[in-house]
Scaffold this motif. Structure first.
Motif, PDB file in Angstrom:
ATOM      1  N   VAL A 156      -0.300   7.852  -7.699  1.00  0.00           N
ATOM      2  CA  VAL A 156      -1.278   7.271  -6.780  1.00  0.00           C
ATOM      3  C   VAL A 156      -0.589   6.941  -5.460  1.00  0.00           C
ATOM      4  O   VAL A 156       0.467   6.290  -5.436  1.00  0.00           O
ATOM      5  CB  VAL A 156      -1.911   5.997  -7.384  1.00  0.00           C
ATOM      6  N   ASN A 157      -1.169   7.404  -4.379  1.00  0.00           N
ATOM      7  CA  ASN A 157      -0.656   7.119  -3.044  1.00  0.00           C
ATOM      8  C   ASN A 157      -1.146   5.737  -2.619  1.00  0.00           C
ATOM      9  O   ASN A 157      -2.300   5.569  -2.212  1.00  0.00           O
ATOM     10  CB  ASN A 157      -1.138   8.190  -2.065  1.00  0.00           C
ATOM     11  N   THR A 158      -0.269   4.756  -2.714  1.00  0.00           N
ATOM     12  CA  THR A 158      -0.666   3.367  -2.446  1.00  0.00           C
ATOM     13  C   THR A 158      -0.913   3.094  -0.966  1.00  0.00           C
ATOM     14  O   THR A 158      -1.356   1.999  -0.611  1.00  0.00           O
ATOM     15  CB  THR A 158       0.401   2.401  -2.979  1.00  0.00           C
ATOM     16  N   LEU A 159      -0.651   4.063  -0.105  1.00  0.00           N
ATOM     17  CA  LEU A 159      -1.033   3.930   1.295  1.00  0.00           C
ATOM     18  C   LEU A 159      -2.543   4.060   1.458  1.00  0.00           C
ATOM     19  O   LEU A 159      -3.098   3.621   2.466  1.00  0.00           O
ATOM     20  CB  LEU A 159      -0.336   4.999   2.148  1.00  0.00           C
ATOM     21  N   LYS A 160      -3.194   4.666   0.462  1.00  0.00           N
ATOM     22  CA  LYS A 160      -4.625   4.934   0.585  1.00  0.00           C
ATOM     23  C   LYS A 160      -5.477   4.346  -0.538  1.00  0.00           C
ATOM     24  O   LYS A 160      -6.695   4.218  -0.369  1.00  0.00           O
ATOM     25  CB  LYS A 160      -4.857   6.448   0.640  1.00  0.00           C
TER      26      LYS A 160
END
Length: 433
Positions: free
Chosen positions: A159-163
């Motif tokens: 999971v891309n935690t920036l998004k």
């Protein structure tokens, strides 16, 4: 296609791979193009049969006392799929598109033979020349470790935690049967059966929006254990297509300076689109030009240099099983030289008090602990961070993870058997202040 017809197609493909000496992925793609009548389910099932044969090639040949394509397929149905002789005979009944009926010799082999007296490299399904290397690392556990390396891997997502947050993405792809990964706090896993098709992740809204990337949990952990922090200057020295670059950027929360490069500019081709989709704006991709050094302006200033080192890839055999049978001793010698060179290059980039995260997807000591000791011998101003301290970065998961991995003075080793990930070695090397 009927199940029996799929078996016949798999035998044909295995013969093609043997006779033409082509990679399995290429043979499967060409077969699908030439047999467009076969549906996606048929292609997935046939691919599963072929990959399972390649995973267990040595043990199958031992059981069947034959190394023909047909013998290997029949033996795989027993060893990997758990079918008995009667069930296999029912599939091989000689009807239209089905394999010819099994012979008495084949039935006897399927019924009576076992791996009880097989040598370790046969029971574990790896090339014989690698046995001393596996024994050095795993000793009497090498068959069990190698058998796990011959299993089918799940599909892992980061999971891309920036998004997005993991719980939000998990809800959005619930229809795929995803569950949280055991060790990585930002990972999701989709288990795949023997005949299962890989789900169309690239068509999922979460992927299109840059909220998820395909990345093995072990690779996620390797990046997490490097402990990149917001505001640091971080260099991904062997960035390739950018899998760990994206993970580093998320850890840095978009703050600081991230530089991605690779000696092979062709490997960097996908990275630009991936960075854009992930919403990463603090990454400078440096493509090497000619013989010049893409990092010539950087000396002794990086907080962290990550080395996703070129290696034999023994830790990824679950995903690329035919690679192990094509591996030769000369390949190891080349990789050892490459690893020494990239470590020495990284040393010149790290500032006092900074660190190198040395990572391989190999389980061989020669590429892992041996390379770290040799590096320390050449660079006395570096020392190995205690693996226990490195693992503590996983927080509440650290204790159980430390019990699962194989820890040495030089670093830690994940394996499919121990951590249910690909095989990854991680060592953090710190320069004295």
């Amino acid at each position: 296609m009927t199940p029996a017809a799929r078996l016949s197609a798999a035998i044909e493909l295995i013969e093609t791979i043997d006779d033409q000496r082509v990679p399995a992925a290429k043979a499967l793609k060409e077969w699908g193009t030439a047999h467009r009548f076969a549906g996606s389910g048929d292609r997935a099932a046939i691919s599963g049969l072929v990959w399972d044969v390649l995973r267990r090639r040595a043990s199958i040949a031992w059981i069947m006392e034959s190394d023909t394509a047909r013998a290997r397929l029949l033996g795989m149905l027993k060893l990997e799929r758990g079918l008995d002789a009667d069930a296999i005979a029912a599939l091989c009944d000689g009807s239209r598109f089905a394999p010819a009926p099994i012979t008495e010799a084949e039935r006897s082999a399927l019924t009576s033979n076992s791996l009880a007296k097989a040598p370790a490299h046969v029971a574990g399904d790896y090339p014989e020349w690698l046995d001393p290397y596996f024994a050095e690392v795993f000793a009497d556990d090498r068959v069990a470790e190698a058998t796990a390396m011959a299993s089918r891997a799940p599909l892992d997502l980061r999971v891309n935690t920036l998004k997005a947050k993991p719980e939000k993405v998990l809800a959005s792809i619930a229809h795929l049967g995803a569950t949280p990964t055991r060790w990585s706090p930002i990972g999701l896993r989709i288990e795949l059966g023997a005949d299962a098709r890989n789900p169309g992740i690239h068509a999922e809204e979460a992927f299109i929006k840059g909220q998820i990337e395909v990345q093995d949990e072990g690779s996620q952990l390797a990046a997490l254990l490097s402990a990149a922090k917001p505001g640091e200057q971080v260099i991904d020295l062997c960035a390739g297509a950018g899998g760990k670059t994206l993970a580093l950027a998320a850890q840095m929360q978009g703050k600081g300076r991230l530089i991605a490069t690779d000696h092979d500019k062709r490997q960097l081709a996908p990275i630009h689109e991936r960075l854009s989709r992930a919403g990463i704006h603090n990454c400078d991709v440096r493509t090497p030009k000619g013989e010049g050094d893409a990092l010539s302006d950087i000396r002794s200033s990086a907080d962290l240099v990550m080395i996703d080192a070129p290696c034999t890839g023994t830790g990824t055999w679950r995903r690329n099983p035919d690679a192990k049978w094509r591996m030769r001793p000369g390949a190891l010698e080349i990789r050892l030289k490459d690893q020494a060179e990239v470590l020495d290059r990284a040393a010149a980039l790290v500032k006092p008090g900074g660190r190198i995260a040395y990572i391989t997807c190999s389980v061989l000591a020669e590429e892992n602990g041996d390379r770290v000791r040799a590096f320390i011998g050449r660079h006395g101003d570096f020392s190995v961070e205690k693996p226990a301290n490195v693992i503590n970065g996983l927080g509440e998961r650290a204790y159980l993870f430390s019990r699962a991995v194989l820890i040495s003075d030089e670093g830690l080793l994940m394996t499919p058997r121990r951590t249910d990930t690909d095989g990854f070695f991680v060592s953090v090397l710190r320069r004295s202040a």
